[in-house]
Design a protein around this motif. Structure first.
Motif, PDB file in Angstrom:
ATOM      1  N   VAL A 120      55.828  33.878 -49.586  1.00  0.00           N
ATOM      2  CA  VAL A 120      56.091  32.440 -49.617  1.00  0.00           C
ATOM      3  C   VAL A 120      54.841  31.700 -50.100  1.00  0.00           C
ATOM      4  CG1 VAL A 120      56.632  30.398 -48.226  1.00  0.00           C
ATOM      5  CG2 VAL A 120      57.801  32.564 -47.765  1.00  0.00           C
ATOM      6  N   GLN A 121      55.000  30.892 -51.147  1.00  0.00           N
ATOM      7  CA  GLN A 121      53.873  30.132 -51.691  1.00  0.00           C
ATOM      8  C   GLN A 121      53.493  28.994 -50.741  1.00  0.00           C
ATOM      9  OE1 GLN A 121      54.719  27.610 -55.065  1.00  0.00           O
ATOM     10  NE2 GLN A 121      52.667  27.838 -55.906  1.00  0.00           N
ATOM     11  N   GLN A 122      52.199  28.862 -50.467  1.00  0.00           N
ATOM     12  CA  GLN A 122      51.685  27.779 -49.623  1.00  0.00           C
ATOM     13  C   GLN A 122      50.844  26.857 -50.509  1.00  0.00           C
ATOM     14  OE1 GLN A 122      52.374  28.333 -46.136  1.00  0.00           O
ATOM     15  NE2 GLN A 122      53.253  30.329 -46.619  1.00  0.00           N
ATOM     16  N   LYS A 123      51.212  25.572 -50.541  1.00  0.00           N
ATOM     17  CA  LYS A 123      50.501  24.619 -51.392  1.00  0.00           C
ATOM     18  C   LYS A 123      50.082  23.412 -50.558  1.00  0.00           C
ATOM     19  CE  LYS A 123      51.109  22.001 -55.728  1.00  0.00           C
ATOM     20  NZ  LYS A 123      52.081  21.686 -56.810  1.00  0.00           N
ATOM     21  N   PHE A 124      48.831  22.953 -50.743  1.00  0.00           N
ATOM     22  CA  PHE A 124      48.309  21.827 -49.974  1.00  0.00           C
ATOM     23  C   PHE A 124      47.876  20.710 -50.928  1.00  0.00           C
ATOM     24  CE2 PHE A 124      47.472  25.769 -47.690  1.00  0.00           C
ATOM     25  CZ  PHE A 124      48.081  25.515 -46.464  1.00  0.00           C
ATOM     26  N   LEU A 125      48.344  19.494 -50.654  1.00  0.00           N
ATOM     27  CA  LEU A 125      48.002  18.337 -51.485  1.00  0.00           C
ATOM     28  C   LEU A 125      47.237  17.329 -50.639  1.00  0.00           C
ATOM     29  CD1 LEU A 125      51.421  17.762 -53.321  1.00  0.00           C
ATOM     30  CD2 LEU A 125      49.442  19.041 -54.148  1.00  0.00           C
ATOM     31  N   ARG A 126      46.002  17.033 -51.026  1.00  0.00           N
ATOM     32  CA  ARG A 126      45.194  16.039 -50.315  1.00  0.00           C
ATOM     33  C   ARG A 126      45.586  14.653 -50.814  1.00  0.00           C
ATOM     34  NH1 ARG A 126      40.140  15.997 -47.436  1.00  0.00           N
ATOM     35  NH2 ARG A 126      40.379  14.110 -46.189  1.00  0.00           N
ATOM     36  N   LEU A 127      46.107  13.811 -49.907  1.00  0.00           N
ATOM     37  CA  LEU A 127      46.633  12.505 -50.292  1.00  0.00           C
ATOM     38  C   LEU A 127      46.199  11.425 -49.315  1.00  0.00           C
ATOM     39  CD1 LEU A 127      50.381  13.512 -50.881  1.00  0.00           C
ATOM     40  CD2 LEU A 127      48.715  13.067 -52.683  1.00  0.00           C
ATOM     41  N   LYS A 128      46.123  10.198 -49.796  1.00  0.00           N
ATOM     42  CA  LYS A 128      46.016   9.051 -48.897  1.00  0.00           C
ATOM     43  C   LYS A 128      47.414   8.763 -48.352  1.00  0.00           C
ATOM     44  CE  LYS A 128      42.022   6.630 -50.853  1.00  0.00           C
ATOM     45  NZ  LYS A 128      41.534   7.716 -51.718  1.00  0.00           N
ATOM     46  N   GLY A 129      47.472   8.191 -47.179  1.00  0.00           N
ATOM     47  CA  GLY A 129      48.761   7.935 -46.538  1.00  0.00           C
ATOM     48  C   GLY A 129      49.723   7.156 -47.406  1.00  0.00           C
ATOM     49  N   ARG A 130      49.219   6.165 -48.133  1.00  0.00           N
ATOM     50  CA  ARG A 130      50.099   5.321 -48.962  1.00  0.00           C
ATOM     51  C   ARG A 130      50.681   6.074 -50.152  1.00  0.00           C
ATOM     52  NH1 ARG A 130      44.867   3.338 -50.119  1.00  0.00           N
ATOM     53  NH2 ARG A 130      44.175   3.742 -52.267  1.00  0.00           N
ATOM     54  N   ASP A 131      50.045   7.208 -50.504  1.00  0.00           N
ATOM     55  CA  ASP A 131      50.517   7.975 -51.662  1.00  0.00           C
ATOM     56  C   ASP A 131      51.585   9.009 -51.298  1.00  0.00           C
ATOM     57  OD1 ASP A 131      48.748   6.613 -53.332  1.00  0.00           O
ATOM     58  OD2 ASP A 131      47.123   8.036 -52.947  1.00  0.00           O
ATOM     59  N   LYS A 132      51.839   9.186 -50.009  1.00  0.00           N
ATOM     60  CA  LYS A 132      52.794  10.214 -49.597  1.00  0.00           C
ATOM     61  C   LYS A 132      54.236   9.915 -50.035  1.00  0.00           C
ATOM     62  CE  LYS A 132      52.190  11.630 -45.309  1.00  0.00           C
ATOM     63  NZ  LYS A 132      51.771  11.637 -43.874  1.00  0.00           N
ATOM     64  N   PRO A 133      54.758   8.690 -49.846  1.00  0.00           N
ATOM     65  CA  PRO A 133      56.146   8.435 -50.278  1.00  0.00           C
ATOM     66  C   PRO A 133      56.373   8.678 -51.769  1.00  0.00           C
ATOM     67  CG  PRO A 133      55.421   6.728 -48.755  1.00  0.00           C
ATOM     68  CD  PRO A 133      54.202   7.527 -49.098  1.00  0.00           C
ATOM     69  N   PRO A 134      55.541   8.114 -52.673  1.00  0.00           N
ATOM     70  CA  PRO A 134      55.806   8.385 -54.101  1.00  0.00           C
ATOM     71  C   PRO A 134      55.653   9.865 -54.473  1.00  0.00           C
ATOM     72  CG  PRO A 134      53.738   7.166 -53.831  1.00  0.00           C
ATOM     73  CD  PRO A 134      54.435   7.142 -52.523  1.00  0.00           C
ATOM     74  N   GLU A 135      54.738  10.561 -53.828  1.00  0.00           N
ATOM     75  CA  GLU A 135      54.567  11.991 -54.112  1.00  0.00           C
ATOM     76  C   GLU A 135      55.813  12.762 -53.693  1.00  0.00           C
ATOM     77  OE1 GLU A 135      52.650  15.215 -55.698  1.00  0.00           O
ATOM     78  OE2 GLU A 135      51.730  13.221 -55.586  1.00  0.00           O
ATOM     79  N   LEU A 136      56.367  12.416 -52.538  1.00  0.00           N
ATOM     80  CA  LEU A 136      57.590  13.075 -52.065  1.00  0.00           C
ATOM     81  C   LEU A 136      58.756  12.778 -52.999  1.00  0.00           C
ATOM     82  CD1 LEU A 136      59.114  14.690 -49.873  1.00  0.00           C
ATOM     83  CD2 LEU A 136      59.588  12.497 -48.757  1.00  0.00           C
ATOM     84  N   LEU A 137      58.903  11.527 -53.394  1.00  0.00           N
ATOM     85  CA  LEU A 137      60.011  11.160 -54.286  1.00  0.00           C
ATOM     86  C   LEU A 137      59.926  11.912 -55.610  1.00  0.00           C
ATOM     87  CD1 LEU A 137      60.058   7.317 -53.622  1.00  0.00           C
ATOM     88  CD2 LEU A 137      61.823   8.962 -52.951  1.00  0.00           C
ATOM     89  N   GLN A 138      58.722  12.022 -56.159  1.00  0.00           N
ATOM     90  CA  GLN A 138      58.554  12.748 -57.408  1.00  0.00           C
ATOM     91  C   GLN A 138      58.908  14.225 -57.230  1.00  0.00           C
ATOM     92  OE1 GLN A 138      54.718  12.275 -59.216  1.00  0.00           O
ATOM     93  NE2 GLN A 138      55.057  13.862 -60.757  1.00  0.00           N
ATOM     94  N   LEU A 139      58.476  14.795 -56.103  1.00  0.00           N
ATOM     95  CA  LEU A 139      58.755  16.205 -55.809  1.00  0.00           C
ATOM     96  C   LEU A 139      60.269  16.455 -55.745  1.00  0.00           C
ATOM     97  CD1 LEU A 139      57.135  18.832 -55.039  1.00  0.00           C
ATOM     98  CD2 LEU A 139      57.479  18.164 -52.649  1.00  0.00           C
ATOM     99  N   LEU A 140      60.991  15.555 -55.078  1.00  0.00           N
ATOM    100  CA  LEU A 140      62.434  15.729 -54.921  1.00  0.00           C
ATOM    101  C   LEU A 140      63.177  15.508 -56.231  1.00  0.00           C
ATOM    102  CD1 LEU A 140      63.001  13.939 -51.478  1.00  0.00           C
ATOM    103  CD2 LEU A 140      62.904  16.401 -51.921  1.00  0.00           C
ATOM    104  N   LYS A 141      62.742  14.522 -57.017  1.00  0.00           N
ATOM    105  CA  LYS A 141      63.439  14.218 -58.270  1.00  0.00           C
ATOM    106  C   LYS A 141      63.195  15.278 -59.339  1.00  0.00           C
ATOM    107  CE  LYS A 141      63.660   9.245 -57.485  1.00  0.00           C
ATOM    108  NZ  LYS A 141      63.170   7.890 -57.874  1.00  0.00           N
ATOM    109  N   GLU A 142      62.075  15.983 -59.243  1.00  0.00           N
ATOM    110  CA  GLU A 142      61.766  17.026 -60.229  1.00  0.00           C
ATOM    111  C   GLU A 142      62.451  18.352 -59.922  1.00  0.00           C
ATOM    112  OE1 GLU A 142      57.544  17.307 -60.246  1.00  0.00           O
ATOM    113  OE2 GLU A 142      57.260  15.622 -61.636  1.00  0.00           O
ATOM    114  N   ARG A 143      62.957  18.490 -58.684  1.00  0.00           N
ATOM    115  CA  ARG A 143      63.581  19.764 -58.320  1.00  0.00           C
ATOM    116  C   ARG A 143      64.916  19.942 -59.035  1.00  0.00           C
ATOM    117  NH1 ARG A 143      62.139  23.247 -54.785  1.00  0.00           N
ATOM    118  NH2 ARG A 143      64.194  23.918 -54.109  1.00  0.00           N
ATOM    119  N   PRO A 144      65.162  21.140 -59.580  1.00  0.00           N
ATOM    120  CA  PRO A 144      66.458  21.390 -60.232  1.00  0.00           C
ATOM    121  C   PRO A 144      67.580  21.436 -59.203  1.00  0.00           C
ATOM    122  CG  PRO A 144      65.174  23.423 -60.108  1.00  0.00           C
ATOM    123  CD  PRO A 144      64.265  22.316 -59.648  1.00  0.00           C
TER     124      PRO A 144
END
Length: 253
Positions: free
Chosen positions: A83-107
């Protein structure tokens, strides 16, 4: 008697009722009181991906923990290597847009997604954001009734929605073989919680190895990440989880 998800039973909300149940069970090893010729005794099976030290102390009040037989795999307390483990260092305000991008890019064929939050309020708040962006999802958190939680998870398993936003309620004891991505929107408080969340992907019956993506925001999150990365690189168990049910720590230790 089967004590499943042993570490969860050590939560302060469960310890008192657990001790009350144990006190009423004639446990097989070292149970107090006379043993008559026809008196039945209760066998105890303790199951968990992690064993908390407090469990040994609790069981020790009612039975001889030194007589327990321990069965474990070589992969106990280790991250699944496939299982791939990936860590993204983010500011709290950047978490929602990062999540949305992750979900929209998924096939569409990318399998189901579990998004973990550390509180029920965050689950609800994040759900509103996903609603605004027309991302179909379900929510699961502890303020719901048990019947409602069971119905929601059954809907998720049927594929009614590809995304489940949840608290750690969904990290244990549920069949999540359809899940191919776990997102730690909030980084877990402990290594035990991380191990249970990561264990939701790459399970027996899964069609793909899966991946875990973690948003790292706080300084104390970084300390846990370093321990996880070291254990993954060295293929060793996560630290601090090597307690044995047979050897409770010395009092005051």
């Amino acid at each position: 008697m089967v004590l499943d998800e042993a570490d969860a039973l050590m939560d302060e909300s469960f310890v008192e009722p657990l001790e009350e149940i144990l006190a009423h069970a004639p446990l097989a090893a070292g149970a107090p009181g006379p043993v008559g010729p026809g008196e039945a005794r209760t066998q105890v099976v303790v199951v968990g991906a992690t064993f908390p030290t407090g469990l040994s102390q609790t069981l020790g009040k009612f039975t001889d923990v030194g007589r327990f037989i321990t069965l474990s795999t070589q992969s106990l307390h280790r991250l699944p290597p496939h299982v791939q483990q990936k860590f993204l260092r983010l500011k709290g305000r950047d978490k929602p847009p990062e999540l949305l991008q992750l979900l929209k890019e998924r096939p569409a064929s990318g399998g189901a997604v579990l998004i973990f939050c550390n509180s029920a309020s965050t689950v609800n708040w994040l759900g509103y954001i996903l609603d605004d962006h027309k991302i179909k999802h379900l929510r699961l958190q502890g303020q719901m009734s048990a019947a409602a939680r069971a119905g929601i998870f059954a809907s998720f398993q049927k594929g009614d929605a590809p995304v489940l936003v949840c608290t750690d309620l969904a990290s244990r004891g549920l069949d999540t073989s359809s899940v191919q991505l776990v997102v730690n929107y909030d980084f877990p408080d402990t290594l035990q919680d991380y191990l249970h969340r990561a264990g939701r992907v790459g399970r027996v019956g899964s069609k793909a190895p899966g991946a875990v993506v973690s948003f790292v925001t706080h300084r104390w999150d970084v300390d846990l990440v370093r321990k996880i990365e070291t254990a993954a690189r060295k293929r060793t168990g996560l630290p601090g989880m090597d307690s044995s049910i047979n050897n409770p720590p010395p009092k005051g230790g």
